[in-house]
Design an enzyme around this catalytic site. Structure first.
Site, PDB file in Angstrom:
ATOM      1  N   ARG A 105       3.372  -1.198  10.680  1.00  0.00           N
ATOM      2  CA  ARG A 105       4.354  -1.237  11.708  1.00  0.00           C
ATOM      3  C   ARG A 105       4.712  -2.698  12.401  1.00  0.00           C
ATOM      4  O   ARG A 105       5.751  -3.148  12.274  1.00  0.00           O
ATOM      5  CB  ARG A 105       3.969  -0.382  12.660  1.00  0.00           C
ATOM      6  CG  ARG A 105       4.306   1.409  12.230  1.00  0.00           C
ATOM      7  CD  ARG A 105       3.584   2.080  13.243  1.00  0.00           C
ATOM      8  NE  ARG A 105       1.990   1.973  13.061  1.00  0.00           N
ATOM      9  CZ  ARG A 105       1.232   2.645  13.718  1.00  0.00           C
ATOM     10  NH1 ARG A 105       1.688   3.903  14.661  1.00  0.00           N
ATOM     11  NH2 ARG A 105      -0.059   2.627  13.716  1.00  0.00           N
ATOM     12  N   THR A 117     -11.061   4.612  11.191  1.00  0.00           N
ATOM     13  CA  THR A 117     -10.934   4.001  12.380  1.00  0.00           C
ATOM     14  C   THR A 117     -10.713   4.751  13.568  1.00  0.00           C
ATOM     15  O   THR A 117     -10.966   4.711  14.817  1.00  0.00           O
ATOM     16  CB  THR A 117      -9.949   2.827  12.359  1.00  0.00           C
ATOM     17  OG1 THR A 117      -8.674   3.030  11.599  1.00  0.00           O
ATOM     18  CG2 THR A 117     -10.846   1.397  11.501  1.00  0.00           C
ATOM     19  N   HIS A 120     -11.710  12.573  -2.111  1.00  0.00           N
ATOM     20  CA  HIS A 120     -13.096  13.124  -1.653  1.00  0.00           C
ATOM     21  C   HIS A 120     -13.495  14.435  -2.242  1.00  0.00           C
ATOM     22  O   HIS A 120     -12.741  15.367  -1.535  1.00  0.00           O
ATOM     23  CB  HIS A 120     -13.103  13.177   0.016  1.00  0.00           C
ATOM     24  CG  HIS A 120     -14.658  13.397   0.602  1.00  0.00           C
ATOM     25  ND1 HIS A 120     -14.646  13.525   2.093  1.00  0.00           N
ATOM     26  CD2 HIS A 120     -15.819  13.761   0.071  1.00  0.00           C
ATOM     27  CE1 HIS A 120     -15.861  13.724   2.062  1.00  0.00           C
ATOM     28  NE2 HIS A 120     -16.714  13.705   0.975  1.00  0.00           N
ATOM     29  N   ASP A 121     -14.221  14.785  -3.302  1.00  0.00           N
ATOM     30  CA  ASP A 121     -14.267  16.228  -3.698  1.00  0.00           C
ATOM     31  C   ASP A 121     -15.587  15.987  -4.652  1.00  0.00           C
ATOM     32  O   ASP A 121     -16.490  15.156  -4.690  1.00  0.00           O
ATOM     33  CB  ASP A 121     -12.945  16.388  -4.723  1.00  0.00           C
ATOM     34  CG  ASP A 121     -12.777  17.855  -4.843  1.00  0.00           C
ATOM     35  OD1 ASP A 121     -13.865  18.558  -4.911  1.00  0.00           O
ATOM     36  OD2 ASP A 121     -11.649  18.223  -4.699  1.00  0.00           O
ATOM     37  N   ILE A 122     -16.044  17.152  -5.531  1.00  0.00           N
ATOM     38  CA  ILE A 122     -17.013  16.878  -6.067  1.00  0.00           C
ATOM     39  C   ILE A 122     -16.884  16.081  -7.400  1.00  0.00           C
ATOM     40  O   ILE A 122     -15.657  15.539  -7.858  1.00  0.00           O
ATOM     41  CB  ILE A 122     -17.206  18.301  -7.025  1.00  0.00           C
ATOM     42  CG1 ILE A 122     -16.241  18.841  -7.824  1.00  0.00           C
ATOM     43  CG2 ILE A 122     -17.851  19.397  -5.947  1.00  0.00           C
ATOM     44  CD1 ILE A 122     -16.725  20.065  -8.828  1.00  0.00           C
ATOM     45  N   LYS A 155       0.762  -1.155  -0.001  1.00  0.00           N
ATOM     46  CA  LYS A 155       0.151  -0.157  -0.143  1.00  0.00           C
ATOM     47  C   LYS A 155       0.709   1.389  -0.092  1.00  0.00           C
ATOM     48  O   LYS A 155       1.835   1.543   1.081  1.00  0.00           O
ATOM     49  CB  LYS A 155      -1.035   0.060   1.145  1.00  0.00           C
ATOM     50  CG  LYS A 155      -1.684   1.236   1.273  1.00  0.00           C
ATOM     51  CD  LYS A 155      -2.955   0.999   2.534  1.00  0.00           C
ATOM     52  CE  LYS A 155      -2.431   1.815   3.860  1.00  0.00           C
ATOM     53  NZ  LYS A 155      -2.034   3.115   3.948  1.00  0.00           N
ATOM     54  N   ASP A 213      -3.521   4.346  -1.732  1.00  0.00           N
ATOM     55  CA  ASP A 213      -4.385   4.800  -0.645  1.00  0.00           C
ATOM     56  C   ASP A 213      -4.350   6.381  -0.676  1.00  0.00           C
ATOM     57  O   ASP A 213      -3.951   7.065   0.278  1.00  0.00           O
ATOM     58  CB  ASP A 213      -4.074   4.015   0.794  1.00  0.00           C
ATOM     59  CG  ASP A 213      -4.785   4.635   1.985  1.00  0.00           C
ATOM     60  OD1 ASP A 213      -5.804   4.936   1.693  1.00  0.00           O
ATOM     61  OD2 ASP A 213      -4.137   4.411   2.905  1.00  0.00           O
ATOM     62  N   LEU A 214      -5.106   6.853  -1.390  1.00  0.00           N
ATOM     63  CA  LEU A 214      -5.280   8.335  -1.300  1.00  0.00           C
ATOM     64  C   LEU A 214      -6.389   8.975  -1.080  1.00  0.00           C
ATOM     65  O   LEU A 214      -6.570  10.339  -0.848  1.00  0.00           O
ATOM     66  CB  LEU A 214      -4.702   8.910  -2.956  1.00  0.00           C
ATOM     67  CG  LEU A 214      -3.256   8.700  -3.493  1.00  0.00           C
ATOM     68  CD1 LEU A 214      -3.180   9.237  -4.582  1.00  0.00           C
ATOM     69  CD2 LEU A 214      -2.376   9.016  -2.462  1.00  0.00           C
ATOM     70  N   LYS A 215      -7.439   8.121  -0.840  1.00  0.00           N
ATOM     71  CA  LYS A 215      -8.732   8.586  -0.117  1.00  0.00           C
ATOM     72  C   LYS A 215      -9.376   9.876  -0.836  1.00  0.00           C
ATOM     73  O   LYS A 215      -9.681  10.812  -0.049  1.00  0.00           O
ATOM     74  CB  LYS A 215      -8.677   8.823   1.604  1.00  0.00           C
ATOM     75  CG  LYS A 215      -8.077   7.433   2.024  1.00  0.00           C
ATOM     76  CD  LYS A 215      -8.273   7.880   3.608  1.00  0.00           C
ATOM     77  CE  LYS A 215      -7.804   6.605   4.483  1.00  0.00           C
ATOM     78  NZ  LYS A 215      -6.377   6.253   4.313  1.00  0.00           N
TER      79      LYS A 215
END
Ligand code: C5P
Length: 234
Positions: free
Chosen positions: A212, A120, A64-66, A33, A60-62
């Site tokens: 980790r 989380t 969230h925008d229009i 990842k 994994d850039l998550k």
């Protein structure tokens, strides 16, 4: 449904990342990842370099925008030939559908698209008092998962404690990707709700993300192999 252990490459630089990957023998290519830290430091070239070494990659850039912005960004990420990307389900179904369109290549292929439900790190207090969501966490996660499934996505990121519920209430093809996994007796660090790889495997998690416990282990290769063994129930 493929099931696998994904190593979170939470390193600040290309050199540290490649030094870590070089510890694995030639034929052993774990699913990895790449998150914001490494991507923002090194850019798309680090993705291409790790892909060229033969690893499967969860980027994994998550997002969230229009919807239009996410669609166009996904189209760029699709060109990087990664295997899995994600966005926030909180962006809504029109954003998720637009993302899917942007991600789909002209030949119809595309990376898996996964929705983050509630982080989380978000506790019940934050959910109620800051996000003003009165619905309990598990129901909120399930509702986000159902929206993601109805929008055509492939799965969700959730806590291993919610994976069984999602697996039970969504179609079988819909997968769960779960961080917060720790070896028995290991240090939980800042993860609050943790589960062992063995329990995660039994709870219906399709992919577990471990950082980790593998990257900081005295012998990371052995730690990775142990995670795979325990997760697969071998
Ligand atoms: O080191 P550790 O095993 O805690 O790493 C977990 C990885 O999963 C980190 O890269 C973290 O950013 C990511 N993650 C998480 N919780 C989420 C989403 C992603 O821990 N809800």
């Amino acid at each position: 449904m493929a099931r696998d252990v994904i190593i979170a490459l939470d390193f600040p630089t290309r050199v540290e990342t490649l030094t870590f990957l070089d510890r694995f023998p030639g034929g052993e290519k774990p699913f990895v990842k790449i998150g914001m830290e490494l991507y923002y430091a090194e850019g798309p070239s680090i993705v291409r370099e790790i892909k060229a070494r033969g690893h499967r990659i969860f980027l994994d850039l998550k997002l969230h925008d229009i919807p239009n912005t996410v669609k166009r960004a996904m189209s760029v990420l699709s060109g990087l030939d990664v295997d899995m990307v994600n966005l926030h389900a909180a962006g809504g179904s029109s954003m998720m559908k637009a993302a899917l369109e942007g991600l789909t290549r002209p030949d119809g292929s595309r990376p898996l698209l996964i929705a983050v439900t509630q982080l989380t790190s978000t506790g019940a207090d934050t959910l109620k008092n800051e996000l003003l969501i009165d619905t309990p966490m598990a129901e909120t996660v399930l509702s986000y998962a159902k929206n993601a499934a109805a929008s055509g996505l492939d799965g969700v990121v959730c806590s291993p404690l919610e994976a069984a519920l999602v697996k039970e209430r969504c179609e079988d093809r819909f997968c769960t990707v779960t961080p917060g996994v720790r070896f028995a007796g290991g240090d939980a660090g800042d993860q609050k709700r943790v589960m062992t790889p063995e329990k995660a495997g039994q709870s219906g998690c399709d992919y577990v993300v471990m950082g980790r416990p593998i990257t900081q282990a005295a012998d990371p290769v052995e730690a990775y192999r142990r995670a795979v063994r325990e997760f697969s129930g071998a």
